[in-house]
Motif scaffolding. Structure first.
Motif, PDB file in Angstrom:
ATOM      1  N   ASP A  82      51.743  53.735  86.544  1.00 25.05           N
ATOM      2  CA  ASP A  82      51.887  53.512  88.109  1.00 25.05           C
ATOM      3  C   ASP A  82      53.576  53.027  87.964  1.00 25.05           C
ATOM      4  O   ASP A  82      54.557  52.297  87.421  1.00 25.05           O
ATOM      5  N   LEU A  83      54.175  53.785  88.802  1.00 25.83           N
ATOM      6  CA  LEU A  83      54.978  54.163  88.586  1.00 25.83           C
ATOM      7  C   LEU A  83      55.344  53.291  90.035  1.00 25.83           C
ATOM      8  O   LEU A  83      56.008  53.764  91.620  1.00 25.83           O
ATOM      9  N   LEU A  84      56.718  52.254  89.798  1.00 17.77           N
ATOM     10  CA  LEU A  84      56.364  51.679  91.030  1.00 17.77           C
ATOM     11  C   LEU A  84      57.774  51.396  91.854  1.00 17.77           C
ATOM     12  O   LEU A  84      57.575  51.451  93.242  1.00 17.77           O
ATOM     13  N   GLU A  85      59.016  51.147  90.638  1.00 20.39           N
ATOM     14  CA  GLU A  85      60.366  51.152  92.045  1.00 20.39           C
ATOM     15  C   GLU A  85      60.583  52.755  90.958  1.00 20.39           C
ATOM     16  O   GLU A  85      61.470  52.382  90.590  1.00 20.39           O
ATOM     17  N   TRP A  86      62.249  53.185  91.931  1.00 22.75           N
ATOM     18  CA  TRP A  86      63.183  54.112  91.339  1.00 22.75           C
ATOM     19  C   TRP A  86      64.329  53.317  92.450  1.00 22.75           C
ATOM     20  O   TRP A  86      64.727  54.243  93.259  1.00 22.75           O
ATOM     21  N   THR A 120      64.007  51.630  86.526  1.00 22.87           N
ATOM     22  CA  THR A 120      62.435  51.644  86.993  1.00 22.87           C
ATOM     23  C   THR A 120      61.520  50.171  87.365  1.00 22.87           C
ATOM     24  O   THR A 120      61.904  49.223  86.373  1.00 22.87           O
ATOM     25  N   LYS A 121      60.823  49.993  88.011  1.00 20.56           N
ATOM     26  CA  LYS A 121      59.806  49.525  87.598  1.00 20.56           C
ATOM     27  C   LYS A 121      57.762  50.093  87.572  1.00 20.56           C
ATOM     28  O   LYS A 121      57.929  51.216  88.515  1.00 20.56           O
ATOM     29  N   TRP A 122      57.520  49.348  86.340  1.00 23.85           N
ATOM     30  CA  TRP A 122      55.752  50.025  86.083  1.00 23.85           C
ATOM     31  C   TRP A 122      54.690  49.269  85.249  1.00 23.85           C
ATOM     32  O   TRP A 122      54.896  48.414  85.769  1.00 23.85           O
ATOM     33  N   ARG A 123      53.384  49.900  86.039  1.00 25.11           N
ATOM     34  CA  ARG A 123      52.728  49.567  85.609  1.00 25.11           C
ATOM     35  C   ARG A 123      51.445  50.550  84.910  1.00 25.11           C
ATOM     36  O   ARG A 123      51.556  51.328  85.005  1.00 25.11           O
ATOM     37  N   SER A 133      53.307  45.073  83.033  1.00 26.39           N
ATOM     38  CA  SER A 133      54.010  45.338  83.673  1.00 26.39           C
ATOM     39  C   SER A 133      55.410  45.380  83.739  1.00 26.39           C
ATOM     40  O   SER A 133      55.506  44.146  82.879  1.00 26.39           O
TER      41      SER A 133
END
Length: 295
Positions: free
Chosen positions: A142-146, A155-158, A174
């Motif tokens: 899951d791509l949480l932030e861009w 980017t932030k991901w989980r 994450s």
């Protein structure tokens, strides 16, 4: 706010991890590392990382040769829009889990760093993640932030995945990735991962079976290890120890005694022989105890 002081020990660590880097790029890495709680995971965790890479290389020998273009075959200069679009396409393929992304917006000698280690080279990165990625299934990313800045894309991901090892552990984490762009070529020159979980906790999770039911002895063994149950771990391991180690060595020992009148030759082998008889006795007693309990 985290101190920006660069300690000598950290400088030595990062100079060893990232050779042949300019002082400017090293200073940026060291400052970024200082902001992390634990910039040096220790020799044990580094050994796990390099061991995983070696294991992945062995797996890679059994795979068909990758037909994707090498980083050296890709265009030299990117606009920011082209680079960002190419990176987004890589994320759509779960590139840092599967290794299937083209990664066309990266410099050939791009620096890759995470909480475990650092190295240079897009081809090495792709080989590592594709080899180990072949052991993963049920992958969820899951791509949480861009967030785009003047110098980088953050980017932030989980993600989570089940490893196709006999005890089927689940790997989950994450974190975020900073893609630093070159001002000259527009391509990515640094790919820095940060995790929201301690690296040691990730390694420990690899000992924990994802299945609640004891589907096989591997699951039983690693569930006992994860729970600190030494007796349970021994009980789960005894069938394999007897079948693949103790009983074959005992059989060779007995045959050698019958033919030569002595045990296995040599002090070292003799020591192993004595230890093996002990393992065979203890393992046999454990298996007999299991049979009695089942009745």
């Amino acid at each position: 706010m985290a101190s920006l002081t660069v300690h000598l020990g950290q400088a030595q660590c990062f100079l060893g991890a990232y050779p042949n880097k300019s002082p400017h790029r090293l200073s940026r890495l060291l400052v970024r590392a200082e902001k992390r709680e634990d910039p040096n995971p220790g020799l044990g965790l580094k050994a796990v990382w390099y061991g995983a890479e070696a294991f992945g290389n062995l797996i890679g020998l059994t795979k068909p040769k990758d037909q994707q273009k090498s980083a050296s075959d890709l265009q030299d200069v990117y606009t920011r829009e082209e680079a960002v679009a190419a990176i987004r396409k890589d994320y759509d393929t779960n590139y840092f889990v599967s290794g299937k992304g083209e990664m066309s917006a990266y410099e050939k000698d791009c620096l890759f760093a995470d909480p475990f280690a650092g190295f240079n080279g897009v081809d090495r990165f792709k080989k590592n993640v594709s080899n180990l990625g072949s052991l993963m299934e049920d992958i969820k990313l899951d791509l949480l932030e861009w967030t785009e800045t003047d110098e980088a894309l953050q980017t932030k991901w989980r993600f989570s995945a089940v490893l196709t090892l006999p005890w089927r552990p689940r790997l989950a984490a994450s974190g975020g990735t900073t893609h630093v762009f070159s001002k000259e070529t527009g391509r990515v020159i640094e790919h820095i991962e940060s995790w929201d979980v301690e690296p040691a906790a990730v390694v420990k999770s690899l000992l924990r079976p994802s299945s609640r039911a004891p589907a096989n002895s591997f699951v039983e063994f690693f569930r006992a290890v994860d729970g600190g149950d030494a007796a349970g771990a021994w009980s789960a391991a005894t069938p394999a120890l007897l079948k693949y180690y103790a009983l074959p060595v005992v059989a060779v020992s007995l045959i050698t005694k019958a033919v030569t009148g002595e045990g296995l030759p040599g002090f070292f082998l003799g020591t192993i022989e004595g230890f093996t008889y002990l393992v065979a006795f203890a393992g046999g007693a454990t298996e007999i105890g299991k049979l009695i309990k089942r009745r």
